[in-house]
Structure formats: structure tokens, C-alpha cells
Enzyme design. Structure first.
Site: not given
Lengths: 648, 648
Positions: B315, B410
Site C-alpha cells: 500500500e 480504517c
């Protein structure tokens, strides 16, 4: 009609065959014997020596390491026909002696299991490659027998097949398994050509037709396996890279397969066997299934280079028209496999599509896997190499340079055997017809009605479309000569004995037919070879707004060495292409020059991302080189698909 | 000068804040309590109840599950300021009671370790998220205290920080660790604002400056760990997805970091803390380091949508200008983090770049992470969705539809807290200057020299560039008013009290300055909002030959529902753009219509791959909608970058 002799004498392919003879075969021999510095060790010969009790040590290598030995023997066999070489032949004979010593008494022959897991033979057909390796030994044995008439390897192999035939089949008490990686099917069909033993034909048929049946053998086999077995590469949590049964094409029986799925090499090896079986049994239904798969591949899942397998995950086919140029797989082996398949398809039905594709493969996506010197190789054949590629994990399989060897070394020997056996693709022969499929220079002798026809074919392919075919028969004979009209050619001229031929008719299978009485005749053909701006189907989203350059069968690419950095910023203009030849660093290949523009990207501030700026363009002399020759003059960017404004 | 009250009254953001209040907060409460059908269970509240001995059971969830609870509290805190709600506040108080009960006597508070591995606290700072979760609880406590003045959560957190401060630091006997996932640094700096306790400032500084020092703490820590420890996601064989120390930005100390590398969210959370520390200590050197990182991100590694993290692997950031549109990551959290960072940067040095980027983020790559109804979310924000994407493993992280919830949740709460606290981005205040950064409607009261200035800002952003600012001060006062000139605007008109202003000067920091004596004044600004055809730097190879449409701060996209299949086949023509509004299914947003062409791809035979065919084009009414609103009217293709012929 029957070909009784064929010898390649071709500008292009004789050079390649010489490279294989002089460079690749000795190089691969060193590789198999772990004598190449800075390359992954192979250990393949040593494994056999250990199994033969000639040396001590442990098995090393992939589970399919044996197959590299087989492919080397097969390559050498073909090469010995072209270039007899007693020393080399002796080396093979000695190697075969070792293989004979290594073989178990019951015929078993796989050094991985013999040395590493002797109690686990035949327990994981899905992931391990016993039947695959057996297939490659069959091919080696057939090739070596055909060339040398020596039977020892053939006997070894037949003994092994006897064992396999005892173990596998539908009969009571036999395992109902089939290979996870197809190969033995096409090999058994080749063996059958020599032995005429129905057992060999039937075993091939069993493996083909058993595949994909229920209950699924691989699931049964897995349930029986010890849970603690270490899987070498297949992860049970992500079976076959998430591709499940489609990965090895056992999702449905072959007669129900409609689309090409899964691992591309496995697929085309299987399709090759299906096509060959259709030929051998004249099975129209099987041919039609195979043709549907063929059309799916070549119309929807193939790159312009002939590359197949657009997904690195599972080295597999993906969706129709999903053909990214920078993250594909396009394994050299898969393109080599395509040539095997195309060859067999044309034996069932003469259709120039098959040899058009074969031609695309042999001049582009196969030989791109080897450098011009024959000592560096590619596994993955990208259509775009950019400077960021190696830093992206999703593209790290795309190597920007050919490598000296691979741990999984399937591709280099596969390409070598294709090159050395290129002759098998030249002609198809029927009762009263000769099909000339590939314009590769050769001298051949064809037997027809107890007479012989000498053929001398001179060709300047792939750089020039002139072909001269001289036929010389002692006796005037009536037969049809078919000449493939390449798909890239829309303008050609044929003369027979100096005059435009009346007898030549354009057949609807894409061949030109000349039906006449032949004795001493000379045919001249000029296939015009303009530079083509090829577009891909606009369903391929990556190539919209781009063209590829092709001339004759050769697909071209741009390299950084000729065109500077940031090839993506180049636009082609107009259609004024100049064809050049004679560059010594590219073996005097034909290159293409034209005028284009390049966005003045260096003039754009590095420190802005987005703006309304109108880019300035700079005129640029664009130079394109044959795709297969990329990365022979150092590393750098490369692209096949080049920007061109829409409708210009 | 000091803001003593601020209330958002804005067409655009009030609606979003209402959605968060009415939909997102109750929805996330349900999610945290596992009451959403068809969604990944969260178990986050239950983990606390078990830790508090109020329920029995086992821990479930990711190692950072606690942080979702903290982010929910933080969101609710901000929301309570906008929409007081006794019931909701009571719910939070009850939750805080549970958290208090859950807290260990020594202050420790992390339910994963308390319930699952009580003996292994603080043994894997690199991969597990104890300090990260602590950081989120600090932020929640600070927010809840600021709004309600209730101290209970603040006390809980301070007790926890006392423990952490005892354990970590350079002093003899302390661990020299720092978090694998940054977050606590920026949180401690926020805590310090409330507590003025130097311990909190110093602990933040310790974590920031200790990072990247030698000997590397994570290596020491790893050597001490029991080999049998199960790593939750980090694979020792492929450490940090092959990104090594760069993954968590501990490859060198922060003062030596020059390029943005590694996991994008970790990076921007750290950069935010660096910027805030530079402000708090007026540290020019630290600011310069941070600015270098800022420029690297925004000029070379950011998508036009504000998305960052162009590689799914880790990521993470990848190379400069490596910005693929279909395989990027562009996590919602990373864009949210960019707003935190931009906000802090502008507090050190006023430069419109910072709030230009913040504006790009809040109107594009952040809110794209939530549907218009507030009950479906995206983690990854693509700039291209095509029909093949989900079938490619290298792009399977790019979901074609927003999801009800995620196992790693998240992003939704991060976005919710950004929306509810959007007010913090509106103004920067200096001794004698007010900076208006974002044109978001609000009523504010600013204290200046014992007097108050009432500001009423009315804005039609982002759909219309008209802004009216009324200042009302009882006493005439001399101060500077700075108005950010957005980077998309090259034409604007300002009047002060109905007349073109003489006082207005264009500052070289990208703000317009009006320096006058203020009492009751009305400023009107008209920022013109033409449709822009934006190009990206031609170093971004994927976007060559393409433009993106932008109007005001809003980046547009094309969706299949408006433009049919195969969006890649669309070419824009000319520059005649019509702006429309009033479509009820898109909340009356402004859409753009223009004329284009589409390759008649359906007219092209499916069964050919490559040809010289000149495509026919069909005229097409092209409709573009705000990027953030994509996938609110069903699924389908989407693109941001659209073909346009070069130099047209």
C-alpha cells in the site's frame, strides 16, 4: 505423397540453427552440468548420475528438472540431422547410458522421486511433474530415433510407458489419474507414429478424455496425501493461484471446453494433443472443439507478437481482450507451444489462419526469448518495458534483460528444439497435393507415385517477399501445389515459368492453388511487404490510440537506444516509412525509419503534476527494429504499441 | 488573534456532516457492535467488554481493531459540536466507562494483547499496532475533551501515556522502540496542546527522532522474539512486502529522509507530526525536510484526485511519475492523512500550495471513499475501473463497488472524522492576520485585541465560485485578510464593499492580501470556474494522449451509465463544455456535457485481433460527473483520464 528428405537452406533460419548448434547446445550442456558462472545451477545431469549410482549427493532442482535433459537431447537430435557431429552424438549416447542406468527395474524414471521421495511416487500428479517429464523423454526418444535410428532411449521410454500404462487407466485396479501439466499426451501420439502400438495411442486418449471428469482425480489424490507433505509451489490455501481447476484445464472434460483458460503452456500442449488426435482418428467433432479453442486464443487472447498468457498470476490466460502490455506473461514456451498446435491444426484442415499464426510466432514471440548470440534468454516477453517496471511488484516478473539461465529453465531448451525442428512446419502433404506453409528456404525430395519431385525453395523471408520455387520431376506429374498467402500481404504476383499463371486460383482456405502437370517448373512469387500500421481490436483498451508497425511477418518495436527516453511520449506522423537494412549490430536486419513527434517532456518542469499546459512537440526521427531483436544493444525502454492520433 | 467559535453552514459540507451524523455514526456503531448483515464482523466493542470483564469470549479482529473504537469516539466528538445529542453523548460516556474498566492497573490498554497474548506486550512494535492504537485513543480523548470538557477519557489516556513514557525512551533501562505504524507522534502533539505537559511533547519528539537510528530497534526486537511467534501479516521471508525498512520509513532518521517511500498512510501520519513539531518548536530545519517530502509527494507521486500510494504491494509509494490508473492503491486513509499534513504545513509557512492540495483532497480522493448515502465505503480509490479488473489478480484489490464494511476498517471512520472536523482547515490565524484557506460556508467569531470580529462566509463551492465574506467588528481594527487563490483559477474578481478593491494585492505565497481597517465590511469574490482540460506531466506514461476534466476543485470522471461500455474508446473533441446541474440522483451536483467521438467498437468484428482497419467513430454526447460521486448509480466502468488527440 511423402517427404523423403528436407534440408533447410535459409538465410534466416540457417543462421538460427547454426547458433543453436554452435552456441545454444554447448551452452545448455554447460548449464545442465552447472558450469555457467553467475547462472542458477541446474544439477539436472548430476541428478541422473546420482540416480545411476555413478555419483553421490542429493537431488537438487525443481520437480521437473529432468525435463531439461530430455529437451536438450531432443534439440541435439534435430540438430544432428542438420549438422552431423560424431562427438556430440557420442555425448548423447553416453548420457543415454546414464539414463538407462538410472532407470528403475520396473521402468520408473524420475530422479526427483527416486532420490528424494521414493515412497511418494504418483501421489501428486497435480503439482509434481512425473508424467510431464515422461512426456519430454518420449519426445527426446522419438527425435533421437528418427535421426539416428538408435533405439536405446526409445526402449527406455517404452519400458517406462509400459509401467505407466499398467498404473493408469479406467480398468479395475488402475489409478484414474492424468497429468497436472499436460505434455505426455502429445508425446504419446508422437511415439505412436513410430511404434504404431495402439497402447500408446490409447494411453494418450485415456489421459485426454479422463481429464476433467467427475469425481475429480486431483481431489481424491489430495485427500489421500499425507497432510504434512510439502507442496513445492502449489498453495492449498490459494489453490493453483486462485484459478482452481481451470488452472490445469481439468474443470470439465475436453469435449466441453469452449474457452482457453488457465496456465497457457499446459493449455496449448493439451490443445496440440487434441488436434493431433483429431488428425490421427479423423475425428471431426474433436477438431471442432479444438478449433473453437483456437479461435478463442488467436482472436481474443493473443498479443500481436504471438504472445499468450496475459496474466502473470498462474502464467495464465485471462479474459478476452484483456491484453496489458506491461504486466502480461507471454512465456516463450507458450509461444513455442502455439507453433506445435498450429502445425497440427493445419493437418486436419488446410486453412491459412493456422500458418499465419505459426509465422507470427516463429518470427516474433518465440525467438524474442533468446538474444542474437544465443546465450541469454527471456521467460517473459513484454510488449512494453519502461523504467519503472522492475520496481513494481505487480510487474517484477517482467525482466528488462535476458538472463544467462533460469532455475525453471523450460524456455531456452524449448525454443532451441523449435528452431532445430523448424522444418516440420514447411510442408503439408496430401495424396495429390503439396501445401507450402512457410517460405523458408529448403531443398526437399518428395515421393509421389513411385517418382520423386525435387523442390528447391529460395526465400528472402522475412526481410523481402521474393520466393522462388523450382520443381524438378523426372516424369510429368499432375498434382496441386498450394501456396499460403500470408495475412499481412494484400498484393502479390505469381509467375510460373516466367509467365503470369492462369492455373493459379485463390483458394478460399487462404492458399493459392496451382493445379497443373508439373515436370521442371519455376514459380516466382513476390509478396509485397509494405510497412503496415496495425491496430488492435478496439476492445483492447490498452492499445486504443496506438498502432504497431509490422512489415511482412515481423512486428517492430521502438527501443530507447534509438529513440531516447520516454518512448510513451512519441507520436507517429503520416505514413512515410523508410525501410533500411545493413546494420551490422543487428545482423543486417531490416529496420524502419519514419518521422514522428515527441512531447518535449524534458522541457516540462519536473515539479508539477497537473496543468493545462499544451505540450510542445519536437520532430523526431523514429527508428523501429524487429521486436524479436530488442535488448540486444543494451537495456532500456521498449514499446511495441506507439501513439498515433486518431483518424490520422 | 484566536478563533473562539466556528460553525459550518455550507451547502456541501453541512450535508456531509449531516450524513455522518445521521447515517455514518449510527452505521459505524452498528458495525462496531457486529449488527450489520453481510458485513465483516468487527467485534471491536465486544473486545473491550471482554477486557472489562463485562462479557466473556475471545478476542476477534485485526491487531489494530481497538483503533476503530477510538476513531468512532473522535468522530462523534466533532459531530456533537455540530449537532448536540444527549443520547449519543451518553452512549460515548458509557463506552468510555467500559474502556476505563478494561484498562489495566498499570495503565496498559490494548485489548488484543490483554486478551490474546498478555505476555507479549511491546514485543512486536514493528508489525503490531499497540502504539498506533494508543495514538488513536489520544486523538479521541483530545477531541472529546475539547467538545465536552469531560476528562475521563483524557485521564485514561494520560495514564496509558505515563506507562508508555516509562517504557520507551533513551534513558537507561528504557526500550528504544518506536511504532511500526506512525500515529502516536501526531496524537501526542495534539495532547500536548491540551496538557501543555512537556512529557507529551518530548515523547512525540523521542518517537520521531529515534526512528531510523542505528542499531535498528526492529531488528533487535525481532532477534528477541520467540521464533514460533505467529506474525499476523508481515512475512519474515518477504519482510514488509519486500520494501524492507522503507516500508515503515525507518530506513534513515527523519532528518535524512528526502523522498516519500513505503506505506503511504504511515508516511503521511509521520510527515504530519514532523510538520506539527516544526510549528510547535519553530524548527525551520525540520520544516525544510518536511517540505522536501511534501514536494516529492505532490509533484511526483500524487494522482489528480489527490490519491497517493501507486503500488498495491505494501500500500505504498512507488517511483516518481509511476502512476498507473488501474492498479494503484490510493487508500482513502492516505488522502485523509494528506489533509492533516497540508493543514500543518500551512501553519508553519503560508503557501497556497498546501491548501490547494488540501482542497484537492477534500473534494476528490477522500470523499470518493464513501457513497452519497454514507453506508458504503471504498478502501482503494481507482482512477479507472474496467470490466476486466476484478479478474486480474494484480488488480483484484481494486473493488468495482463500495462495500458495507471491511475487516480492516480504517478508512470509513477516518473519513468520518475528517468530515466532522472539516472546520479546522478553514482558517489560519496569526497575530494580525486572518488566512482564509478554504471557501466553506461558516459563521465564526475571532478574538482580536480584546475585541471580537464576526465573520460570515457564504460560499457556493465547489459548484460555483461565488464567495461572500461579511466581517462585523464593533470597533474598527487594522489587520490583514488573506484569501487563498485556488490553483485552478486564473480569473477572479474581488470587491470590497461593492467596489473593486485597491487594497487587494496578490501575495507571492498564492494568497490575495487585503490590508485595511475593518469594521463592517463585505467582500465578494468571484472565482471563475471554467471546465479545464488538465494534462498530467508527460513523465506519467499512462496519461499521455489523455486529459482529465476539472471544474473548480472538482475532478470529473466518465461512467458507463452515462457513456456506454468501453470508455477507453472515447475521444473528447474541441472544448465546448456545457455545465449542468439539478440531477436529483446525484444530489444536484454539477455535471459536464460535451461532444466527443467513440470508436464504433461494436461494429468491429469480435473475431479479429489485429488489422489495418481504420475505425469508424460515432459522435457521442459525453457526460462527466464528479469523480467522488462515481458508483452511486450502479456499477460499471469508470475513467478519469480521457483520450484527446495530441495538440487538438
Amino acid at each position: 505423397m511423402k517427404i523423403i528428405d528436407l534440408s533447410i537452406q535459409d538465410n534466416f533460419w540457417s543462421r538460427y540453427q547454426e547458433i543453436v548448434k554452435k552456441a545454444v547446445i554447448p551452452y545448455q550442456w554447460k548449464a545442465l552440468n552447472d558450469e555457467i558462472k553467475d547462472a542458477e545451477p541446474s544439477h539436472a545431469i548430476k541428478n541422473f548420475k546420482i540416480a545411476a549410482n555413478l555419483e553421490t549427493g542429493e537431488y537438487y532442482g525443481e520437480v521437473f528438472q529432468d525435463s531439461d535433459v530430455a529437451k536438450w537431447i531432443e534439440t541435439v537430435a534435430y540438430s544432428l540431422k542438420n549438422f552431423p557431429d560424431d562427438n556430440l552424438e557420442q555425448k548423447v549416447d553416453e548420457l543415454i547410458d546414464i539414463i538407462e542406468l538410472a532407470q528403475d527395474e520396473d521402468g520408473y524414471l524420475n530422479t526427483y522421486y527416486m532420490l528424494k521421495e521414493p515412497d511418494k511416487k504418483w501421489t501428486n500428479l497435480r503439482d509434481h511433474h512425473e508424467l510431464y517429464c515422461a512426456g519430454h523423454f518420449i519426445e527426446a526418444a522419438v527425435a533421437y530415433y528418427n535421426v539416428t535410428k538408435k533405439r536405446k532411449l526409445l526402449n527406455i521410454v517404452c519400458k517406462y510407458i509400459d509401467l505407466i500404462d499398467e498404473l493408469f487407466g479406467l480398468e479395475e485396479g488402475k489409478r484414474r489419474g492424468y497429468p497436472g501439466h499436460q505434455e505426455i499426451e502429445l508425446a504419446l501420439l508422437r511415439l505412436y507414429e513410430i511404434t504404431k502400438d495402439e497402447k500408446h495411442l490409447n494411453l494418450a486418449k485415456y489421459f485426454l478424455y479422463q481429464r476433467g471428469t467427475e469425481p475429480n482425480y486431483f481431489e481424491i489424490e489430495k485427500a489421500k496425501r499425507d497432510e504434512t507433505d510439502v507442496l513445492i509451489w502449489n498453495d492449498e490455501d490459494n489453490l493453483n493461484f486462485g484459478l482452481e481447476k481451470e488452472y490445469q484445464q481439468d474443470h470439465v472434460p475436453i469435449m466441453k471446453q469452449k474457452e482457453a483458460v488457465g496456465h497457457a503452456v499446459r493449455a496449448v500442449y493439451m490443445y496440440t494433443a487434441m488436434a493431433d488426435l483429431a488428425v490421427k482418428e479423423n475425428n471431426q467433432e474433436l477438431y471442432e472443439v479444438t478449433k473453437k479453442l483456437w479461435n478463442d486464443v488467436v482472436n481474443k487472447k493473443m498479443y500481436i507478437t504471438g504472445g499468450i498468457g496475459s496474466s502473470a498470476n498462474g502464467e495464465s490466460f485471462s479474459d478476452a481482450y484483456d491484453l496489458p502490455n506491461d504486466s502480461m506473461y507471454c512465456e516463450t514456451c507458450a509461444s513455442v507451444g502455439m507453433t506445435f498446435w498450429a502445425n497440427k491444426m493445419n493437418k486436419f484442415e488446410k486453412n491459412s489462419d493456422y500458418h499465419n499464426i505459426l509465422e507470427r510466432e516463429i518470427y516474433n514471440g518465440t525467438i524474442s526469448g533468446m538474444n542474437l548470440a544465443g546465450n541469454k534468454f527471456l521467460y517473459v516477453n513484454p510488449l512494453e518495458v519502461n523504467s519503472k517496471q522492475q520496481n513494481r511488484v505487480d510487474q517484477e516478473h517482467v525482466l528488462p534483460e535476458r538472463q544467462p539461465w533460469f532455475k525453471t529453465a523450460c524456455c531456452p531448451p524449448n525454443l532451441a528444439r523449435m528452431i532445430t525442428s523448424i522444418e516440420k512446419n514447411l510442408y503439408d502433404i496430401e495424396d495429390d497435393a503439396i501445401y507450402i506453409n512457410q517460405y523458408i528456404g529448403n531443398q526437399s525430395i518428395i515421393e509421389y507415385q513411385s517418382n520423386v519431385i525435387n523442390i528447391n525453395l529460395e526465400s528472402k523471408f522475412p526481410w523481402n517477399g521474393e520466393v522462388k520455387i523450382s520443381l524438378d520431376s523426372n516424369k510429368q506429374q499432375d498434382f496441386k501445389l498450394f501456396l499460403r498467402i500470408p495475412d499481412w500481404c494484400c498484393d502479390f504476383k505469381v509467375t510460373v515459368n516466367g509467365r503470369e499463371s492462369n492455373e493459379a486460383t485463390h483458394d478460399d482456405n487462404g492458399y493459392l492453388m496451382i493445379d497443373k502437370k508439373w515436370s521442371k517448373d519455376e514459380i516466382k512469387i513476390e509478396f509485397s511487404m509494405p510497412v503496415l500500421e496495425v491496430k488492435s481490436n478496439p476492445r483492447v483498451r490498452n492499445n486504443i490510440g496506438k498502432v504497431a508497425l509490422q512489415r511482412g511477418p515481423i512486428v517492430y518495436c521502438l527501443e530507447e537506444i534509438d529513440n531516447g527516453e520516454n518512448l510513451a511520449a512519441i507520436y507517429l506522423e503520416g505514413d512515410n516509412y523508410k525501410v533500411k537494412s545493413g546494420e551490422s549490430d543487428l545482423n543486417n536486419m531490416v529496420t524502419i525509419e519514419t518521422i514522428g513527434e515527441k512531447i518535449d517532456w524534458k522541457g516540462v518542469d519536473k515539479n508539477y503534476s497537473y496543468s493545462e499546459e499544451i505540450y510542445k512537440n519536437q520532430k523526431l526521427k523514429v527508428k523501429a527494429v524487429p521486436y524479436f531483436s530488442w535488448n540486444n544493444r543494451g537495456s532500456g525502454e521498449m514499446i511495441v504499441w506507439i501513439n498515433k492520433n486518431n483518424n490520422e
